[in-house]
Design an enzyme around this catalytic site. Sequence first.
Site, PDB file in Angstrom:
ATOM      1  N   ILE A   6       6.805   7.827  -6.198  1.00 56.34           N
ATOM      2  CA  ILE A   6       5.890   7.132  -7.107  1.00 56.34           C
ATOM      3  C   ILE A   6       6.602   6.946  -8.440  1.00 56.34           C
ATOM      4  O   ILE A   6       6.909   7.906  -9.144  1.00 56.34           O
ATOM      5  CB  ILE A   6       4.586   7.921  -7.293  1.00 56.34           C
ATOM      6  CG1 ILE A   6       3.920   8.178  -5.937  1.00 56.34           C
ATOM      7  CG2 ILE A   6       3.651   7.170  -8.223  1.00 56.34           C
ATOM      8  CD1 ILE A   6       3.584   6.924  -5.147  1.00 56.34           C
ATOM      9  N   GLY A  53      -4.055 -12.407  -8.935  1.00 55.95           N
ATOM     10  CA  GLY A  53      -3.661 -13.384  -7.918  1.00 55.95           C
ATOM     11  C   GLY A  53      -4.176 -13.010  -6.546  1.00 55.95           C
ATOM     12  O   GLY A  53      -4.764 -13.816  -5.845  1.00 55.95           O
ATOM     13  N   GLU A  60      -1.042  -3.207  -1.596  1.00 60.73           N
ATOM     14  CA  GLU A  60      -1.960  -3.457  -0.491  1.00 60.73           C
ATOM     15  C   GLU A  60      -2.672  -2.222   0.040  1.00 60.73           C
ATOM     16  O   GLU A  60      -3.827  -2.279   0.460  1.00 60.73           O
ATOM     17  CB  GLU A  60      -1.198  -4.116   0.665  1.00 60.73           C
ATOM     18  CG  GLU A  60      -1.255  -5.623   0.693  1.00 60.73           C
ATOM     19  CD  GLU A  60      -0.237  -6.286  -0.218  1.00 60.73           C
ATOM     20  OE1 GLU A  60      -0.294  -7.510  -0.370  1.00 60.73           O
ATOM     21  OE2 GLU A  60       0.609  -5.580  -0.785  1.00 60.73           O
ATOM     22  N   PRO A 107       2.997   7.219 -11.955  1.00 52.80           N
ATOM     23  CA  PRO A 107       1.695   7.641 -11.424  1.00 52.80           C
ATOM     24  C   PRO A 107       0.508   6.947 -12.079  1.00 52.80           C
ATOM     25  O   PRO A 107      -0.530   6.770 -11.442  1.00 52.80           O
ATOM     26  CB  PRO A 107       1.675   9.150 -11.710  1.00 52.80           C
ATOM     27  CG  PRO A 107       3.113   9.542 -11.785  1.00 52.80           C
ATOM     28  CD  PRO A 107       3.820   8.370 -12.393  1.00 52.80           C
TER      29      PRO A 107
END
Length: 751
Positions: A642, A251, A717, A645
């Site tokens: 995290i 997307g 991002e 990973p």
Amino acid sequence: MVATFSSTGKDTFVGSPRSRVDGPAKVTGLAKYAGEFAAPDLAHGYVVSSAIAKGRIKAIDTAAAEAVPGVVKVFTHENRPRTAWLNYNYQDAVAPPGAPFRALYDDKIHYSGQPVALVVAEDFETARHAASLVSLDYEAEEPLTDTEAARDLAYRPSMNRNGIKPPPKPWGDPDQAYDQAPVKIREDYRLAIEHHNPMEPHASTVVYEGDGRYTVYDKIQGVSNSQGYLASVFGLNKDDLRVMNPYLGGGFGSGLRPQYQLFLAMLAARELERSVRVVLTRDQMWSFTYRPDALQTITLGAAQDGTLQALRHDAIEGTSHFEDYQEVVVNWAAILYKCDNVELTYRLAKLDTFTPGDMRAPGAVTGVFAIETAMDELAYATGQDPIRLRLKNYTEHDQTMQDKPFGSKALKSCFAQGAERFGWDKRDPEPRAMRDGRELVGWGMATGVWESMMMQTSAHAILTADGKLEVGNSTGDLGTGTYTILTQIAADTLGLTMEDVTTKLGDTRLPEAPVAGGSWTAASSGTAVMKACRDVGEQVFRLARQMENSPLANVDFDRVAFTDGRIEVAGDPGRSVTLVEAMRAGGVDRLEATAQAAPDKDFNDAYEAYTHSAIFAEVKVDEELGQVRLTRIVSAVAAGKILNPKTARSQILGGVVMGIGSALEEESMLDHRLGRFMNHNLGEYHVPVNADIYDIDVIFVEEEDKANPLGVKGLGEIGIVGTAGAIANAVFHATGKRIRHLPITVDKIIG
């Protein structure tokens, strides 16, 4: 969707590398996408696109198309059912100020490629053929699609998008400080228009269930957005409208808003009272959202040692005539670097185009490229290492938000670990000083930054008497690994194996969650799932305490642990009850809970939260041909805890590859005479392929953050932010030529 996983038997899943639970369905073809769901009596729609960029339709002739055997109907603005667009002012969850585009509304043409008709036929091939027979006569006007040509018409938007931080008021006296600064940098920077181009094209399948009820499969990053859109513009009851999208074939932000194929499919399905599918072609993927062009000027004034004394970042972006699309472009410089004299300005220019849209790290990709290139120029101007310059101007506070401290910021560790892994200390700082045969070798670096956000979210958890657990909500999984991390969180919270957990997403019948985007899904949906599982855990614990001769009878909830399908006294595993035993003894078949998760107001009042990274790039440039090979990248990322990973690394890899595209290849080329994108296919719009990608090394720097209960920051991002800047800086180091207009192509190197 039912997700299965082969457990390794470890007690803790969160924090360990796990393969995607949805992987088998995707690689075997069992996963279905929006344009693949079948329905009885399914008709197919094909969109006819405008051949001009501005003007009006003088006449439209559909007779030849309607005469084709198998054609059901041709919809145009002349025969569009009046039941559509009941609420003209509908604002979807991520819409900018203005009026959303309305397909087939009237005879006006707002942009090239605008849908002007929909041909519905019994099969796709017939619809496509008939669409070629629709004849249109236009009255064309000269379009304005060049942001540079519209510079003098640019304006400061009076309304800001929800959640988009406007530039802060200036502080200090940046103009005077610049005039008095011994070292000055003032340059223009530009990033080409880019289109998202996910592998899966946009598609909608509207299944007519009868009696005014519909099941809709839509390519969307949040089904609640599509449901609200359809309910509003067609006056439908949400209870009669189920929207689903269990899988997305990518997307990158193009699926945040409902696109026009959804409106057209529902329009036809309602009028014809039968199921209709509309799938856009690859060419038509250029007829809506994109990363906008931006004209940027960076002004830096500094002392001889590189200390910033003046900072300006000015940007103008293009938008459509019907919406004021906005993104954070200019704020990043003052978030990254301390300076006492700052002015940041952001303006828009109206163009005859579709509204731009959020594309992976919107605004940051654009603005951070400019400031990180300018900082590299300042490093050379002051004769110092680019990392040392950044550390000299390092800040622990967000100056754009009343100088609030960051809740966590391990960027210094990113610099240190990334530089060590890359071998930065072996860099000869002189441009054109490093070679490998006929190729010039360049090393460059840049900083990455992105907001760490959390949104209001809900999720449910259902535990059944056989010890199986279902969790989920309506958000989407773009391929980021959301199914997997939610399964891990749920399994750990109730002490189950991952194969005992089913995660369901992308269905409006599930608890509501925001669209998947902005890197907020892990923090938001993850927290909601954890809370729902804890609520179920408390319920089953109460049943366990009530059992006859229960080993947990006098134990408080905060003293027990859930592990291996059991509730046991922490530190005393001999005192335990299985979940199945507790439910059987309580005589219940299922326990369920729906929980809400929301941002921590106290934390947000006191701190700002961002994810950070340091990117190091090596390029090799053929001295005669000007060809660039990107041979190495190290991306060191500080993103809190995290969760997985393996999937996390994949997110950074994908972001880096898109950053490579921005730096070296991606460019949607507008012919401003026609107002039309000319390279509207994947043969001429270049994206990185396997042969373009060499070594990408990802480091996750240890960081503790308390912005949310999971301690996570988003990863979707941050992988792309700063990557183009690092590559551009490496190209300068290799060639001595500073290229400030992306992408960096051969003509710009040798021209």
